[in-house]
Design an enzyme around this catalytic site. Sequence first.
Site, PDB file in Angstrom:
ATOM      1  N   ARG A 189      27.165 150.128 -37.825  1.00 45.03           N
ATOM      2  CA  ARG A 189      25.776 149.524 -37.319  1.00 45.03           C
ATOM      3  C   ARG A 189      24.931 150.438 -36.862  1.00 45.03           C
ATOM      4  NH1 ARG A 189      28.773 144.678 -33.837  1.00 45.03           N
ATOM      5  NH2 ARG A 189      29.912 143.862 -35.833  1.00 45.03           N
ATOM      6  N   ARG A 225      29.193 152.257 -27.781  1.00 49.29           N
ATOM      7  CA  ARG A 225      28.393 151.832 -28.792  1.00 49.29           C
ATOM      8  C   ARG A 225      28.202 152.957 -29.879  1.00 49.29           C
ATOM      9  NH1 ARG A 225      24.678 147.550 -28.473  1.00 49.29           N
ATOM     10  NH2 ARG A 225      25.386 147.286 -26.311  1.00 49.29           N
ATOM     11  N   GLU A 249      32.255 143.359 -23.419  1.00 47.39           N
ATOM     12  CA  GLU A 249      32.742 142.696 -24.598  1.00 47.39           C
ATOM     13  C   GLU A 249      33.441 143.597 -25.700  1.00 47.39           C
ATOM     14  OE1 GLU A 249      29.317 141.177 -26.849  1.00 47.39           O
ATOM     15  OE2 GLU A 249      30.427 140.919 -28.554  1.00 47.39           O
ATOM     16  N   SER A 264      34.217 138.638 -30.003  1.00 47.91           N
ATOM     17  CA  SER A 264      33.374 137.379 -30.338  1.00 47.91           C
ATOM     18  C   SER A 264      33.779 136.348 -31.240  1.00 47.91           C
ATOM     19  CB  SER A 264      31.940 138.259 -30.586  1.00 47.91           C
ATOM     20  OG  SER A 264      31.026 137.184 -30.422  1.00 47.91           O
ATOM     21  N   ARG A 272      36.625 151.104 -29.738  1.00 44.37           N
ATOM     22  CA  ARG A 272      36.060 150.583 -28.503  1.00 44.37           C
ATOM     23  C   ARG A 272      37.205 150.130 -27.385  1.00 44.37           C
ATOM     24  NH1 ARG A 272      31.248 145.996 -27.444  1.00 44.37           N
ATOM     25  NH2 ARG A 272      29.858 147.863 -28.063  1.00 44.37           N
TER      26      ARG A 272
END
Length: 438
Positions: A274, A289, A363, A366, A405
């Site tokens: 990403r 991130r 988070e 999802s 993460r």
Amino acid sequence: MIDIKLLRQDPQRFIDGAAAKRIEVDIPALLADEARLLEAQRELQELRTIQNSAGKKIAKLSGQEKAAAIAEMKQAKDRAKAVEDIIAQLEPKVAGLLLQVPLPPDPAVPRGQTSDDNVEVRRWNPPWFDTARPFAANKGFQPRTHIELGEMLGLLDIPRGVRMSGSRSYVLWGRLAQLHQAVLRLAFDFMVNQQGFTPVSVPVLVRDNVLVGTGFFPFGREQVYQIKETDRGGSQDLYVTGTGEAGLMGLHQDEILDGDSLPRRYVTVSTCFRREAGAAGKDTAGIYRIHQFDKVEQVVVCKNSVEESNKYHEEILANAEAVLKAFELPYRIVVVCTGDLGRGQAKKYDIETWMPSRKNYCETHSASKFYEFQARRMNLRYKETATKKNLFCHTLNNTVIASPRVLIPIMELYQNADGTITVPKVLRPYMGGKERIG
RNA sequence: GGAGAGGUGGCUGAGUGGCUGAAAGCGACGGUUUGCUAAACCGUUGUAGGGGAUCAAACCCCUACCUCGGGUUCGAAUCCCGACCUCUCCGCCA
């Protein structure tokens, strides 16, 4: 993509839906253009009918009669040409606009603006850690962050990652690299062996249409790494996927599946990339991130039924919860509010795992429900056995686990006073029996 | 990278300008026959869009689609150009 027929029938529903999602789209303009397009298509169709029947006549005529018929036909052809030009102009415009119309959220989804308005539905704690109490009250010492722990143990190496690949890059060493793999393996094995999902290994390098189909494009272009193959004579550029969902959804693009073969339940593990454009300065510390990570992803392709979609939405949520429970990580489930929903999502649950260094739930998963939205874009259908009709599938997806993460809560919650990290019990078989890192 | 061959329906495969949405075979589905199974026989069998009929479907009509895009022609699966894709051989690399 939404059904243009439904939009014609009840535009207000889509206008309201877009407003709730805080997405701008000019639906009246779309409808006006679409009406003009339909009219032009009808006219062209009539002209073709004239041409076709004249063509058959000409074949049988001769001499002057034939010449006259040919002259007449030429007229129809010229008119058809003019109408074709109108269509050529309108068609891409309508298609482009239609791609922008968001799927209205489920009526029960809480209305809201941002993630602050998401609504918690439940939370879960392991017996040994209560998120309502401070860390020290739970474990008897002040916590270190995963960055401090990783550096102390020599297992998390951000400088070398940055030297090689720039910001938001990292290196995992030794037992931490092994823990990363262990987490992925456990999640993958759970999905395959316990939940009966079909394991698939899919490309992470895909063409444009796969990302349009899943709904990431056209709006998410700047979030995706692009491989400019057209610059060196290639026929198409390639894109590096940010989630295994892309490859799994692309699997059945343009296919008509046998209705009896549904639901298809797929799981993949893939490296995800990403760009994190526009996130400059946000979550810069550590491995929260980052540009590259690995993820076990689950996808369900089911029949065109709201009940089925709802059922599988709960199921894929439960799958992810089961893995977090196995890790004994405290988490909570939130329903994402309308303003925080993506264009294609009817409803979304986020799972947020407790991260001591951030003193908050963050988070980690999802779970999205799309109804037909993705399947329409993908042209993914199935033949219903009873009626023999071709219907668009429904699709859903959820993270199973994303690492590194999830190493943040694991490292921080399982840390000991001396800076070592206890290996969660279920992961030890994947760590050669190792009980403690450091 | 060099040299060839080719892309037609679920599949195999015919079709070189109008009678071809497309022969034939296979497969699938429905039926007849049959103690069951098999075989045989008869029939049906692409997708999308638009219009009509209907409470709705069944149904009827039209249009488009023989990889895609352009061109020639009154008319293209068929002729021409381009793109894409696949296969074979050689070379190179893993």
